[in-house]
Scaffold this motif. Structure first.
Motif, PDB file in Angstrom:
ATOM      1  N   PHE A 139      -2.369  33.648   4.762  1.00 11.10           N
ATOM      2  CA  PHE A 139      -1.468  34.439   5.105  1.00 11.10           C
ATOM      3  C   PHE A 139      -0.606  33.934   6.288  1.00 11.10           C
ATOM      4  CE2 PHE A 139      -2.130  39.304   3.723  1.00 11.10           C
ATOM      5  CZ  PHE A 139      -2.099  38.875   2.557  1.00 11.10           C
ATOM      6  N   ARG A 168       3.156  34.859   6.229  1.00 10.78           N
ATOM      7  CA  ARG A 168       3.194  36.095   5.457  1.00 10.78           C
ATOM      8  C   ARG A 168       3.373  37.295   6.659  1.00 10.78           C
ATOM      9  NH1 ARG A 168       1.252  36.318   0.187  1.00 10.78           N
ATOM     10  NH2 ARG A 168       0.353  38.393   0.128  1.00 10.78           N
ATOM     11  N   SER A 207       2.311  40.159   6.859  1.00 13.27           N
ATOM     12  CA  SER A 207       1.543  41.380   6.838  1.00 13.27           C
ATOM     13  C   SER A 207       1.242  41.963   7.981  1.00 13.27           C
ATOM     14  CB  SER A 207       0.168  40.441   6.359  1.00 13.27           C
ATOM     15  OG  SER A 207      -0.826  41.552   6.606  1.00 13.27           O
TER      16      SER A 207
END
Ligand SMILES: CSCCC(=O)C(=O)COP(=O)(O)O
Ligand SMILES: [Mg+2]
Length: 227
Positions: free
Chosen positions: A72, A77, A79
């Motif tokens: 990630f 990302r 997230s």
């Protein structure tokens, strides 16, 4: 009439290089050992459970979760679980003096001016709310968290989705036309504009010729009465 200003962080109040060359590498360097050291802390258990849910892998073990987190980070990302953990790791860096939160010099004078004009100021970043409070609490200009009335992160939704801005407006009890969003990323501004917000794009570095949003290179150039 603008009643509140919501600002992005990376590329808007603060240099992208601070985030990508200082914060992200610090989190990457300390991630594995930090997680193993703090694996029993309730907020770490919660973040790893959230990561398992994000991945649809309720049985994933710690080693595979750490490897997902590295992927990630490679992909930048946004997230919510990764952002929560990065924020917890950065806390140590701020507290031990490894870095302070970068702010462009035009930011604090403008925020103070807008606050004196009666505008409410908010932050909306993919960084977790605790991470946002750390950046502004341990900033180059000291603790400036008192300038902000609230903070929003990806728990309210992704920054390129119109629904996130509708949600923020609803939580603030304001109409889109009473809100101004400041960001360097035109896709985020597109989403805010779609929700009826006023938008201004910060061009701190490279030009963006594709953007349809009004552009400024400094907070100094922003007059909320004239957007
Ligand atoms: C709280 S500063 C760190 C910001 C961060 O983690 C990040 O991913 C920046 O994302 P943004 O959507 O604010 O550009
Ligand atoms: Mg940004």
């Amino acid at each position: 009439m603008i009643r509140a200003i919501v600002t992005d962080i990376e590329g808007t109040t603060s240099d992208i290089r601070f985030v990508h060359q200082v914060l992200f590498p610090y989190a990457r360097q300390h991630l594995d050992s930090w997680i193993l050291r703090n694996i029993e802390q309730p907020e770490v258990v919660q973040a790893l459970d959230n990561l398992k849910s994000e991945r649809g892998q309720p049985e994933a073990d710690t080693a595979s979760l750490i490897s997902v987190l590295h992927r990630f980070m490679d992909e930048d990302r946004k997230s919510t679980a990764l952002k929560a953990l990065q924020g917890m790791i950065w806390r140590e860096g701020y507290l031990n003096g490894s870095f302070t939160g970068h702010l462009y010099p035009d930011v604090v004078p403008a925020l103070k001016r807008w606050q004196q004009q009666g505008l409410a100021l908010y932050v909306y970043s993919s960084g977790s709310v605790p991470a946002q409070k750390l950046l502004f609490g341990y900033s180059d200009a000291g603790d400036i968290t008192g300038l902000f009335s609230g903070y929003f992160d990806t728990r309210t939704g992704a920054k390129r989705e119109t629904g996130s801005y509708q949600q923020i407006a609803s939580q603030l009890g304001l109409e889109g036309q009473q809100l101004l969003f400041l960001s360097d990323i035109h896709q985020e501004l597109d989403a805010a504009k779609q929700a009826g917000w006023h938008t201004l794009q910060l061009i701190r570095g490279e030009a963006d010729s594709v953007s349809v949003h009004p552009q400024v290179s400094s907070f100094e150039q922003i007059n909320p009465e004239k957007v």
